[in-house]
Structures are given as C-alpha cells and as structure tokens.
Write an enzyme that holds these catalytic residues in place. Structure first.
Site, mmCIF file in Angstrom:
data_model
loop_
_atom_site.group_PDB
_atom_site.id
_atom_site.type_symbol
_atom_site.label_atom_id
_atom_site.label_comp_id
_atom_site.label_asym_id
_atom_site.label_seq_id
_atom_site.Cartn_x
_atom_site.Cartn_y
_atom_site.Cartn_z
ATOM 1 N N LYS A 124 -0.744 -5.406 -2.540
ATOM 2 C CA LYS A 124 -1.482 -4.300 -3.818
ATOM 3 C C LYS A 124 -2.711 -5.409 -4.136
ATOM 4 O O LYS A 124 -2.727 -6.787 -4.077
ATOM 5 C CB LYS A 124 -0.741 -4.315 -5.128
ATOM 6 C CG LYS A 124 -1.305 -3.335 -6.110
ATOM 7 C CD LYS A 124 -0.482 -1.952 -5.404
ATOM 8 C CE LYS A 124 -1.183 -0.839 -6.244
ATOM 9 N NZ LYS A 124 -0.397 0.440 -5.732
ATOM 10 N N ASP A 164 -6.038 3.532 -5.315
ATOM 11 C CA ASP A 164 -4.938 3.758 -6.501
ATOM 12 C C ASP A 164 -5.673 4.110 -7.583
ATOM 13 O O ASP A 164 -6.844 4.542 -7.604
ATOM 14 C CB ASP A 164 -4.356 2.167 -6.767
ATOM 15 C CG ASP A 164 -2.945 2.276 -7.549
ATOM 16 O OD1 ASP A 164 -1.964 2.452 -7.113
ATOM 17 O OD2 ASP A 164 -3.220 1.826 -8.702
HETATM 18 O O1 2IT Z 1 1.243 2.921 -5.357
HETATM 19 C C1 2IT Z 1 0.801 3.361 -4.101
HETATM 20 O O2 2IT Z 1 1.976 3.734 -3.261
HETATM 21 C C2 2IT Z 1 -0.477 3.917 -3.614
HETATM 22 N N1 2IT Z 1 -1.393 3.414 -4.677
HETATM 23 C C3 2IT Z 1 -0.493 4.212 -2.277
HETATM 24 C C4 2IT Z 1 -0.600 2.902 -1.403
HETATM 25 C C5 2IT Z 1 -1.147 3.280 0.088
HETATM 26 O O3 2IT Z 1 -1.209 2.376 0.913
HETATM 27 O O4 2IT Z 1 -1.246 4.450 0.359
#
Ligand code: 2IT
Length: 444
Positions: A124, A164
């Site tokens: 993240k 996100d």
């Molecule tokens: O919280 C999540 O799963 C997302 N923001 C999507 C992450 C992604 O790599 O598509």
C-alpha cells in the site's frame, strides 16, 4: 496465548499506530487456534515475520502550486509481504495518510490478495496530499513529483500500485505517464489504467460490484434475497458508486450516500441518473454530498452518518472506522440483517464484536471488497498477454472469484450453531495461504 505476547511486543514497538495495531489484533485473535495447532509455524516465526512489513519507503514530495508557492508532502510505499506474488495494492491521497494507516492497509491487503486466489502479495502507498480543491494542473504536478521518487521501487514483477481514496483514473494516468518516462518500459505496472492504454473493463466498478456479489452470497447462505431490501451506503466515490449501481440493478433500494459534510436520505432510492450524478459530485473535487439533496429535493443531515436510518443492509464504502459501536447499536435496534464492509476496516473493533455477538451477518472488508484488487489482478493478466477481455468475461471471472472467497470464509468460519463468522473465516483462509507460502520459502 503466544499471539497475545506478540501483540504486546508490537504495541511497545509501534506505540500510537492505532489502526495498524487494530488490524493486527483482529487477525491474531482469529487465527489463534489454527496457529496453536501448527507448531511448525511457531518454530518458523511466521507471525513475527508476517506482522512487520518487508520494507517501507518514505520520501519527500516537493511541488509548486498554481500560485507559485512551494508545497511539501510526504510520500510512502509499504511493501508488506510478497510470499505469494509481487506486492500489489492501492495508493491513497488523503490528509489522514501516515504510517499507521498505510501499514494497516498493507497488512489487510496481504490477506485480501491471498483470498482472491490470484498470485499477488500485499502493499500500500500514498501521501498526505489532499486532492480537495486542487486544480487539475496541481494534481498532475503532484503525481509526477510523487512518481519521481517512487518509480525506482515499483515494476510489473515487483510492485504494482493502483488507486484508492483520492486516486482514480486521472491520477493513475498521470502517475503511469511519468513512470513510463523514467522506467523506459510499458508493461502495465499500474492497474486502474484508462481503457485506451492497458486498463481493464469493469475495473472502475469492480470493488462495488464484487461487494454486492459477496453480499448476495451471504444472503443466499441464509435463504434470503437482496431484491426489495433497503440499503444504506456511505461515501460517494468510486467504491460507493459501483455498490449503488449493482445494488440497484439487483433490485435493492439504496437510500443514502454520504461525504465528510454529512449524508443524504433519498427515500425513493438512488437510481438512474442520480447514480450518474454521483460521478459529477466526485469530479467537482469539493468532497461534499449536500448538492445531491438540493438537486433532488431530499433531506440532508449535516455532520451525521447514514447508520441512523432504518435499513436491511448497511454498506460502509468510505474509510476505516466509519461505523462505531453507537452506530452498530442503532443499526441493530433498527433490525439490520446484514452489514458488509466495502471500505477497508470500515467498522471499529467494538462494532464488529457487537454484530458478531448478536449473530448478525457481518462481512469484513478483506473479503467483501476483494473484487477491486482481484480485477486489478485480471488487468495484470491481460497486460501480460497483450490482450483485452470483454466486460462479460471480466465480470464473469469477478463473480466466480467472489463466490470462491465466500466459500473459503464458510469453510473456516462456520460455527457449531450454524452462524458464519466471516471475520474468522477470511482471516484464517488468508493466513493459511500466506503462511504455507512463507514456510515453503524458508526464513527470508
Ligand atoms: O484496497 C484495495 O484493495 C484497493 N485499493 C485496490 C488495490 C488494487 O491493487 O487494485
């Protein structure tokens, strides 16, 4: 009881990282029994290694605003765990972003990605940059400055970011553009890209759609149907939009959406062009929902959350800890049947405990919202094949994945009284996959 001592050590090591500690505590509590049945996990220090991210990059992002003033933000990427595949997870631009929130999100992502059945590790990233009120040119300059630092740490087989909160197709486009210029390759590396340059159909809808496919499975397991049910949704961004769209399509009536300014209650249901209007609201960059109430002549509740309304299904779609114990009590008093987190850790630990103690159907974010990242995985596959699937193909795969996640939750979460503890189910299923992969790869 070993997990309790691990948690205490973490609290001492990372004091004040409350969201991270909250997420770890929930998982350790769920897996306690399974962990104790596997002495080899203990010997290999699986939990001690799993709760700390592999590495964290922190960097300064300097940029110049439209008035010629220099602005400085902080940027981060938390590469949490790559036991089952390249780090994968979104980038969040929000004033609240810091190490605690990104560590909790990266930790959750590791289990969520394991549940999708696709080979993706957890990561993240983000910044305390707030897109609210920023011009398009400012957003572009910020994204470019952010990638100027981050680009060297990501790649199609190492770490694949996505969107996100505060990061949608526009921001992904700007970040991807700068990334390509620096990395001299064009292999994907980001997901949530525009359709014209490697994006996947259904990716914008996927988190919300997947959430509703999961809710459909939860209800089905109790012999219930979503048709005719009233639904409270929080948020009004990409995730809420997909959820409202699919819930309405399934025959439910969504009566609320919300923003940082409060929530709107639309007793006739948010459908048709009102759903499209959600996109206008988001594109305004003002981060408010009140204009919906003015436009459609419905009630607006300033500073309040939608959980005070009587509904059958509650779907938090905004941000962590947006539904607390008080809210849970109100929902329960109003006879709610099902609560499913489409946001990450949308409910406080006290709210979750209350729902479970009352045997109310409760779906945790890492299972319910996994459709978003799963479809990112499908975007990676299409990029690797240099091919695009149709919307129907992607949607069908997404449905199958959500069904599969539901099954995994039932296998590990079904209680002797028949109640399905989805928190336990999702945590154990995700943990077992990551733990086995870590065991096989030695102490690294
Ligand atoms: O919280 C999540 O799963 C997302 N923001 C999507 C992450 C992604 O790599 O598509």
């Amino acid at each position: 009881m070993k997990t309790e001592s691990i948690l205490q050590a973490l609290e001492i090591k990372h004091p004040g990282e409350l969201e991270y500690l909250q997420a770890v505590k929930e998982v350790l509590h769920s897996i306690e029994d399974v962990y104790n049945q596997h002495p080899e996990f203990k010997k290999a220090g699986i939990i001690e290694r799993l709760v700390e991210p592999d590495r964290i990059f922190t960097f300064k992002v300097s940029w110049v605003d439209d008035n010629g003033n220099v602005q400085v933000n902080l940027g981060y990427r938390v590469q949490f765990n790559n036991a089952i595949g390249p780090y994968k997870g979104g980038i969040r631009f929000h004033a609240s972003v810091g190490l605690s929130s990104l560590k909790f999100l990266g930790f959750e992502q590791t289990f969520k990605n394991a549940l999708t059945t696709l080979p993706m590790g957890g990561g993240k990233g983000g910044s305390d940059f707030s897109p609210k009120g920023k011009s398009n040119a400012e957003v572009m300059r910020f994204c470019q400055a952010f990638i100027l630092e981050l680009w060297r740490h990501i790649g199609p087989n190492t770490d694949v970011p996505a969107g996100d909160i505060g990061v949608g197709a526009r921001e992904i486009g700007y970040m991807f553009g700068m990334y390509k210029k620096l990395a001299l390759e064009n292999t994907g590396t980001f997901t949530g890209k525009g359709l014209d340059y490697g994006g996947s159909l259904i990716r914008p809808e996927a988190t919300g759609f997947g959430g509703l496919y999961f809710v459909e499975q939860m209800l089905k397991a109790q012999g219930m149907d979503i048709k005719g049910k009233t639904v409270a949704v929080s948020g009004f961004g990409n995730v809420a939009w997909g959820a409202v769209l699919k819930a309405t399509e399934m025959g439910a009536k969504v009566v609320t959406i919300s923003g940082p300014d409060g929530y709107v209650y639309d007793p006739n249901g948010i459908s048709g062009e009102k759903i499209d209007y959600m996109l206008d609201l988001r594109n305004s960059g003002e981060d408010v929902v009140a204009p919906y109430a003015t436009k459609y002549g419905v009630e607006f509740f300033p500073g309040k959350r939608p959980w005070q309304q009587k509904v059958d299904i509650a779907l938090p779609c905004a941000i962590q800890n947006e539904l607390n114990e008080e809210d849970a009590k109100m929902l329960i008093a109003n006879n709610v049947s099902c609560v499913a987190e489409i946001s990450n850790m949308g409910c406080t630990a006290e709210a979750v405990d209350l729902f479970i103690s009352k045997n109310i159907m409760f779906g945790p974010g890492k299972a319910v919202n996994a459709g978003g990242v799963a479809t990112s995985g499908l975007e990676m596959t299409q990029n690797a094949m240099h091919l695009n699937w149709t919307a129907e193909e992607v949607d069908e795969k997404l449905k199958q994945i959500m069904k599969n996640i539901h099954e995994q939750c039932c296998i590990y979460g079904k209680q002797p009284n028949g109640y399905i503890n989805y928190v336990k189910g999702a945590n154990i299923a995700g943990f077992m996959k990551v733990a086995r992969a870590m065991m096989a790869q030695g102490v690294v």
